[in-house]
Design a protein around this motif. Structure first.
Motif, PDB file in Angstrom:
ATOM      1  N   UNK A 359     -48.048  23.854  30.507  1.00 25.31           N
ATOM      2  CA  UNK A 359     -49.314  24.947  29.969  1.00 25.31           C
ATOM      3  C   UNK A 359     -50.552  24.382  29.377  1.00 25.31           C
ATOM      4  N   UNK A 360     -51.747  24.764  29.688  1.00 25.44           N
ATOM      5  CA  UNK A 360     -52.700  24.286  28.939  1.00 25.44           C
ATOM      6  C   UNK A 360     -54.183  24.970  28.765  1.00 25.44           C
ATOM      7  N   UNK A 361     -55.137  24.210  28.282  1.00 26.27           N
ATOM      8  CA  UNK A 361     -56.168  25.458  28.411  1.00 26.27           C
ATOM      9  C   UNK A 361     -57.049  25.383  29.467  1.00 26.27           C
ATOM     10  N   UNK A 362     -57.867  26.542  29.240  1.00 23.80           N
ATOM     11  CA  UNK A 362     -58.649  26.599  30.996  1.00 23.80           C
ATOM     12  C   UNK A 362     -59.581  25.671  31.362  1.00 23.80           C
ATOM     13  N   UNK A 363     -60.160  25.265  29.786  1.00 17.23           N
ATOM     14  CA  UNK A 363     -60.895  23.989  29.863  1.00 17.23           C
ATOM     15  C   UNK A 363     -60.539  23.028  30.520  1.00 17.23           C
ATOM     16  N   UNK A 365     -58.064  22.381  33.411  1.00 21.45           N
ATOM     17  CA  UNK A 365     -58.267  22.451  34.872  1.00 21.45           C
ATOM     18  C   UNK A 365     -58.348  21.574  35.273  1.00 21.45           C
ATOM     19  N   UNK A 366     -59.767  21.392  35.150  1.00 20.33           N
ATOM     20  CA  UNK A 366     -60.547  20.051  35.991  1.00 20.33           C
ATOM     21  C   UNK A 366     -59.177  18.802  36.120  1.00 20.33           C
ATOM     22  N   UNK A 367     -58.953  18.902  35.019  1.00 18.17           N
ATOM     23  CA  UNK A 367     -58.348  17.282  34.519  1.00 18.17           C
ATOM     24  C   UNK A 367     -56.933  17.071  35.873  1.00 18.17           C
ATOM     25  N   UNK A 368     -56.239  18.299  35.692  1.00 21.36           N
ATOM     26  CA  UNK A 368     -54.972  18.375  35.967  1.00 21.36           C
ATOM     27  C   UNK A 368     -55.047  18.953  37.651  1.00 21.36           C
ATOM     28  N   UNK A 374     -47.816  24.618  39.454  1.00 21.92           N
ATOM     29  CA  UNK A 374     -46.997  23.832  40.123  1.00 21.92           C
ATOM     30  C   UNK A 374     -46.248  25.033  40.825  1.00 21.92           C
ATOM     31  N   UNK A 375     -45.554  25.525  40.530  1.00 27.02           N
ATOM     32  CA  UNK A 375     -44.683  26.707  41.336  1.00 27.02           C
ATOM     33  C   UNK A 375     -45.793  27.883  42.010  1.00 27.02           C
ATOM     34  N   UNK A 376     -46.660  27.920  41.799  1.00 29.78           N
ATOM     35  CA  UNK A 376     -48.193  28.936  41.985  1.00 29.78           C
ATOM     36  C   UNK A 376     -48.427  28.207  42.849  1.00 29.78           C
ATOM     37  N   UNK A 385     -57.353  26.123  44.462  1.00 30.87           N
ATOM     38  CA  UNK A 385     -57.437  25.485  42.891  1.00 30.87           C
ATOM     39  C   UNK A 385     -57.467  26.606  42.305  1.00 30.87           C
ATOM     40  N   UNK A 386     -59.232  26.976  41.896  1.00 33.00           N
ATOM     41  CA  UNK A 386     -59.735  27.864  41.638  1.00 33.00           C
ATOM     42  C   UNK A 386     -59.159  29.638  41.082  1.00 33.00           C
ATOM     43  N   UNK A 387     -57.821  29.344  41.414  1.00 37.84           N
ATOM     44  CA  UNK A 387     -57.360  31.045  41.784  1.00 37.84           C
ATOM     45  C   UNK A 387     -55.896  30.988  41.513  1.00 37.84           C
ATOM     46  N   UNK A 388     -55.737  29.497  40.852  1.00 42.25           N
ATOM     47  CA  UNK A 388     -53.862  29.329  40.025  1.00 42.25           C
ATOM     48  C   UNK A 388     -53.921  29.881  38.922  1.00 42.25           C
ATOM     49  N   UNK A 389     -54.434  29.650  38.090  1.00 43.55           N
ATOM     50  CA  UNK A 389     -54.792  30.178  36.950  1.00 43.55           C
ATOM     51  C   UNK A 389     -55.192  32.027  37.661  1.00 43.55           C
ATOM     52  N   UNK A 390     -55.265  32.377  37.934  1.00 41.31           N
ATOM     53  CA  UNK A 390     -55.516  34.093  38.022  1.00 41.31           C
ATOM     54  C   UNK A 390     -54.473  34.727  38.448  1.00 41.31           C
ATOM     55  N   UNK A 391     -53.585  34.046  39.189  1.00 42.32           N
ATOM     56  CA  UNK A 391     -52.591  34.719  39.987  1.00 42.32           C
ATOM     57  C   UNK A 391     -51.552  34.499  39.083  1.00 42.32           C
ATOM     58  N   UNK A 392     -51.135  33.185  38.433  1.00 41.77           N
ATOM     59  CA  UNK A 392     -50.081  32.982  37.256  1.00 41.77           C
ATOM     60  C   UNK A 392     -48.841  34.425  36.759  1.00 41.77           C
ATOM     61  N   UNK A 393     -50.063  34.486  36.146  1.00 39.94           N
ATOM     62  CA  UNK A 393     -49.500  36.298  34.934  1.00 39.94           C
ATOM     63  C   UNK A 393     -48.532  37.139  36.782  1.00 39.94           C
ATOM     64  N   UNK A 394     -48.865  37.459  37.824  1.00 36.28           N
ATOM     65  CA  UNK A 394     -48.594  37.995  38.645  1.00 36.28           C
ATOM     66  C   UNK A 394     -46.845  36.833  39.510  1.00 36.28           C
TER      67      UNK A 394
END
Length: 449
Positions: A359-363, A365-368, A374-376, A385-394
């Motif tokens: 878990x990390x803040x959205x700012x 994301x570039x670093x990771x 990883x599961x997504x 990768x720009x969509x991974x944070x969006x689909x994580x809750x689903x």
């Protein structure tokens, strides 16, 4: 009804029997395909097919292939269908989720991540050149070394993304991006990465099939390695000898220092593959890219005035990249493991069990590079990768629905879990037959756990 009666059927048991060289069958959505010849030209390599032959591989096929790949299956169709073909509720939900993402255009909409990352890498490379060639202070040289390490991290993400999906306007440019970001800039062959990484995705956290867990004699995440198991990926025995037992007994202490030199192992693995007798796609291009790296990097280091500065420049740049090596291991070392080949019927379950998110803040994301999800990423490796944070809750909701693990830890927590896993295996290695002598130094280090 007449068309249904004309279909030819086999059972799952019949399908399982077609798992030998020259007789390789798989099933996708109940239809049976002969991949005996296709395996030789499969872009993802032969290992991913060999590990799943004789099974239904629908979920894995959906995960790794674009929609256009379905049209190529017709040429491989045997004419048979699987009579006792069944789909679990988890798989049904996974396939619906993948179809929904496809309808939303998530797989095709790649954003501008590649453009930004390439520009960032170019700027960092210019900064490294300036720091080495135009500056005379030791501090400036060390800052340049740290920037070079960060450059390697970001460049590796480009290579990773381009290996999973087309990040450029066409496949030729995509291949160029792979060779540039991997071979030329980092000295690590994209051919080696594809060979191991595809196998890792398919057999996520299988002790004997996943190469990313096979680090004997330096690391072992499970006591099952103490039986000197055979690696089905490398086709060799992972010997648990006295040296391995000694090193693993202290692996919770050596973990971070070893990661500082992780790149050396990657260089060695690259050369071993390129000089091997295996079929290596674009071997000549891979060699050429590696030669580019081993031309510019030694020349850059040689521009430093003294040998001590050269040593510390290399050491600092390698140490910074340890952050990425640590990240890769945090995603899997403390997750669930299993023995044996992967199975096509529990794709979602195996990916959920074998991964940890960071878990990390959205700012950040570039670093990771998106791999904190990883599961997504394992469920949808072709998803930019720009969509991974969006689909994580689903994905999290689906895991909750089917009572599957969804573990999202902070960077600190993930490190604690990983060290705890290594420490547990280290203690068990010491207590195995012919244990390491518990001298005064050992007692001083381990009295308080």
């Amino acid at each position: 009804m007449a068309e249904e009666n004309e279909k030819k059927y086999i059972t799952n048991e019949d399908l399982k029997s077609h798992n030998k060289p020259g007789d390789l069958w798989i099933a996708i959505q109940g239809k049976v395909y002969n991949v005996s010849d296709w395996i030789k030209s499969h872009p993802g390599g032969d290992a991913v097919i060999l590990n799943l032959v004789g099974q239904d591989v629908t979920d894995a096929f959906i995960a790794f292939h674009p929609g256009t790949a379905w049209h190529h299956l017709d040429d491989l169709f045997t004419g048979y269908h699987v009579r006792d073909f069944q789909v679990s509720e988890v798989s049904r939900d996974y396939r619906r989720m993948a179809a929904e993402f496809r309808k939303l255009g998530l797989f095709e909409n790649k954003g501008h991540v590649t453009l930004y990352t390439l520009a960032f890498v170019a700027a960092m490379f210019a900064a490294v050149l300036y720091g080495v060639l135009a500056c005379t202070s030791i501090l400036a040289h060390q800052i340049a070394a740290a920037i070079l390490g960060l450059l390697w991290i970001q460049s590796a993400y480009i290579g990773h993304d381009s290996g999973h999906y087309v990040i450029m306007t066409n496949k030729s440019f995509n291949r160029f991006a792979q060779l540039l970001s991997g071979n030329c800039l980092t000295g690590i062959s994209i051919a080696w990465w594809k060979w191991t990484h595809n196998a890792h995705h398919l057999a996520c956290n299988s002790l004997d099939y996943d190469p990313d867990l096979q680090h004997i004699p330096v690391f072992a995440v499970s006591t099952k390695f103490f039986t000197s198991m055979t690696s089905r990926f490398y086709d060799r025995k992972l010997t648990f000898d006295p040296l391995a037992r000694l090193l693993i007994s202290y692996q919770h202490f050596s973990y971070y220092p070893v990661m500082c030199f992780g790149r050396i192992n990657l260089f060695i693995q690259t050369l071993l593959l390129l000089f091997s007798k295996r079929e290596v796609p674009d071997r000549a291009l891979n060699f050429a890219g590696i030669l580019v790296f081993w031309t510019w990097f030694p020349l850059l280091v040689s521009c430093l005035p003294t040998w001590p500065e050269r040593f510390f420049f290399v050491f600092t740049s390698f140490s910074v990249t340890a952050l990425q090596h640590i990240q890769f291991t945090l995603n899997h070392f403390a997750a669930d493991v299993y023995m044996g080949p992967p199975t096509g019927g529990d794709w979602f379950e195996k990916q959920a069990a074998g991964t940890l998110d960071i878990s990390c803040s959205s700012y950040m994301d570039w670093f990771f590079g998106g791999l904190q999800f990883q599961l997504e990423h394992h469920l949808f490796p072709r998803l930019p990768r720009c969509h991974l944070r969006k689909v994580a809750p689903v994905v999290q909701e689906l895991c909750k629905k089917h009572n599957l693990p969804y573990r999202s830890l902070s960077w600190w927590e993930a490190n604690v879990w990983t060290i705890r896993t290594l420490k547990k295996a280290a203690y068990q290695a010491r207590d195995a037959a012919n244990p390491v002598v518990k001298n005064l130094v050992w007692e001083a280090l381990n009295t308080h756990g």
